[in-house]
Design an enzyme around this catalytic site. Structure first.
Site, PDB file in Angstrom:
ATOM      1  N   HIS A 136       0.823  -1.214   0.000  1.00 27.90           N
ATOM      2  CA  HIS A 136       0.000   0.000   0.000  1.00 27.90           C
ATOM      3  C   HIS A 136       0.853   1.259   0.000  1.00 27.90           C
ATOM      4  O   HIS A 136       1.610   1.503   0.935  1.00 27.90           O
ATOM      5  CB  HIS A 136      -0.891  -0.023   1.241  1.00 27.90           C
ATOM      6  CG  HIS A 136      -1.793   1.132   1.389  1.00 27.90           C
ATOM      7  ND1 HIS A 136      -1.734   1.986   2.464  1.00 27.90           N
ATOM      8  CD2 HIS A 136      -2.803   1.582   0.594  1.00 27.90           C
ATOM      9  CE1 HIS A 136      -2.665   2.909   2.348  1.00 27.90           C
ATOM     10  NE2 HIS A 136      -3.331   2.688   1.227  1.00 27.90           N
ATOM     11  N   HIS A 173      -0.842  10.859  -2.311  1.00 26.49           N
ATOM     12  CA  HIS A 173      -2.150  10.421  -1.825  1.00 26.49           C
ATOM     13  C   HIS A 173      -3.116  11.570  -1.585  1.00 26.49           C
ATOM     14  O   HIS A 173      -4.222  11.591  -2.123  1.00 26.49           O
ATOM     15  CB  HIS A 173      -2.000   9.611  -0.536  1.00 26.49           C
ATOM     16  CG  HIS A 173      -3.313   9.168   0.035  1.00 26.49           C
ATOM     17  ND1 HIS A 173      -4.015   9.929   0.952  1.00 26.49           N
ATOM     18  CD2 HIS A 173      -4.058   8.057  -0.189  1.00 26.49           C
ATOM     19  CE1 HIS A 173      -5.135   9.305   1.260  1.00 26.49           C
ATOM     20  NE2 HIS A 173      -5.189   8.171   0.589  1.00 26.49           N
ATOM     21  N   ASP A 232      -0.952   6.207  -5.842  1.00 25.16           N
ATOM     22  CA  ASP A 232      -2.035   7.179  -5.990  1.00 25.16           C
ATOM     23  C   ASP A 232      -1.612   8.232  -6.999  1.00 25.16           C
ATOM     24  O   ASP A 232      -0.539   8.828  -6.866  1.00 25.16           O
ATOM     25  CB  ASP A 232      -2.323   7.855  -4.649  1.00 25.16           C
ATOM     26  CG  ASP A 232      -2.742   6.857  -3.584  1.00 25.16           C
ATOM     27  OD1 ASP A 232      -3.861   6.334  -3.689  1.00 25.16           O
ATOM     28  OD2 ASP A 232      -1.952   6.608  -2.652  1.00 25.16           O
ATOM     29  N   GLU A 279      -4.259   3.805  -8.377  1.00 25.29           N
ATOM     30  CA  GLU A 279      -5.484   4.452  -7.912  1.00 25.29           C
ATOM     31  C   GLU A 279      -5.575   5.870  -8.454  1.00 25.29           C
ATOM     32  O   GLU A 279      -4.660   6.673  -8.272  1.00 25.29           O
ATOM     33  CB  GLU A 279      -5.557   4.496  -6.384  1.00 25.29           C
ATOM     34  CG  GLU A 279      -6.841   5.177  -5.916  1.00 25.29           C
ATOM     35  CD  GLU A 279      -7.003   5.247  -4.410  1.00 25.29           C
ATOM     36  OE1 GLU A 279      -7.869   6.031  -3.950  1.00 25.29           O
ATOM     37  OE2 GLU A 279      -6.280   4.530  -3.689  1.00 25.29           O
TER      38      GLU A 279
END
Length: 285
Positions: A46, A88, A75, A147
């Site tokens: 992550h 992020h 991200d 993402e």
């Protein structure tokens, strides 16, 4: 299909595994995960191995690769001058020494920021990487779970991401090394139209605890992954997601106990800050 491919790959890799079975840190009875279960679980670092290095930096991604995660999760947002960067929050305040919204800063301004000191002095001077830097460094080495962060703030971001992937021939059919996901499900529909050969996923928060079979079927029309908050995952939900034809990668495990619970629920992958809690897979050829 993806679950079958994952299990097949795990079976082929079993002979390379020499590590111990996972067990809860407190030795709780019944919480031992077999070697085979570890092999079959997809390990997603992550924001990179963000428990060990500053999130969304090249150091965190490199550490995730070295720890043999199956994927690094990144991200992606867009700067004022239309460049894709990996960060992020929609502001730079928390993870750099600067302030301001990502979309209000140019790439040159963001690249001047220190994105590592907040985590520790050893990482002073780490930069916010560009999307292309991450692709160039890690394509073919490790899977990349991309993402789209707040794509509603960045009109056209889906096309820019698609262009970067197509330019590198990373948009090919059955490319299991690239997955695109977002909390913005309309954005995923757009991305799927641009990149029909790539897998897409929907991210969901705690308010989706009571998702219906009808809603799952609607997601499955364009998504291959249903990736919810780990706090809403139940055995029933996992079964329903599988019945709809999707895989499930919950987020974000930050302890061995949390990872073990997800193993018990038979999820397909675990998004974690600590890849070692899921198991470091053998290097794949």
């Amino acid at each position: 299909m993806k679950r079958m491919m994952t299990i097949l790959a795990a079976s082929l890799a079993m002979t390379a595994f020499t590590g111990p079975a996972l067990a809860a840190e407190d030795g709780e009875a019944g919480k031992v995960i077999s070697k085979q279960q570890q092999q079959e679980m997809v390990n997603v670092a992550h924001r990179g191995a963000s428990g060990h290095a500053p999130e969304n930096t090249m150091e965190a991604f490199q550490k995730g690769f070295e720890m043999k995660a199956d994927y690094i999760e990144i991200d992606v947002q867009m700067t004022k001058d239309g460049e894709l960067v990996v960060i992020h929050d929609t502001t730079v305040n928390r993870t750099t020494d600067g302030t301001g919204k990502v979309g209000d800063l140019t790439l040159a301004e963001i690249r001047q920021l220190d994105a590592g000191s907040w985590f520790g002095d050893a990482y002073a001077g780490e930069k916010v990487p560009t999307f292309e830097e991450v692709l160039n460094e890690f394509r073919g080495k490790v899977g990349i779970l991309i993402e789209l962060k707040a794509p509603e703030l960045y009109p056209g971001v889906e096309a820019k991401i698609a262009d970067a992937l197509i330019e590198r021939n990373m948009d090919t059919a059955n490319n299991e090394k690239i997955i695109i996901q977002s909390f913005n499900h309309e954005s995923m529909k757009t991305s799927k139209e641009l990149l029909p050969n790539l897998s897409h996923g929907v991210l969901l928060g705690g308010n989706w605890a009571n998702v219906t079979e009808e809603q799952l079927a609607q997601f499955a029309a364009y998504a291959d992954y249903f990736n919810p908050s780990m706090y809403i995952v139940t055995e029933e939900l996992v079964g329903d997601v599988h019945e709809a034809g999707m895989d499930i990668y919950p987020y974000t495990s930050r302890s061995q106990e949390q990872a073990l619970r997800l193993f018990d629920l038979n999820v397909d992958g675990i998004i974690t800050d600590y890849p070692e809690h899921v198991y470091a897979h053998p290097v794949k050829n």
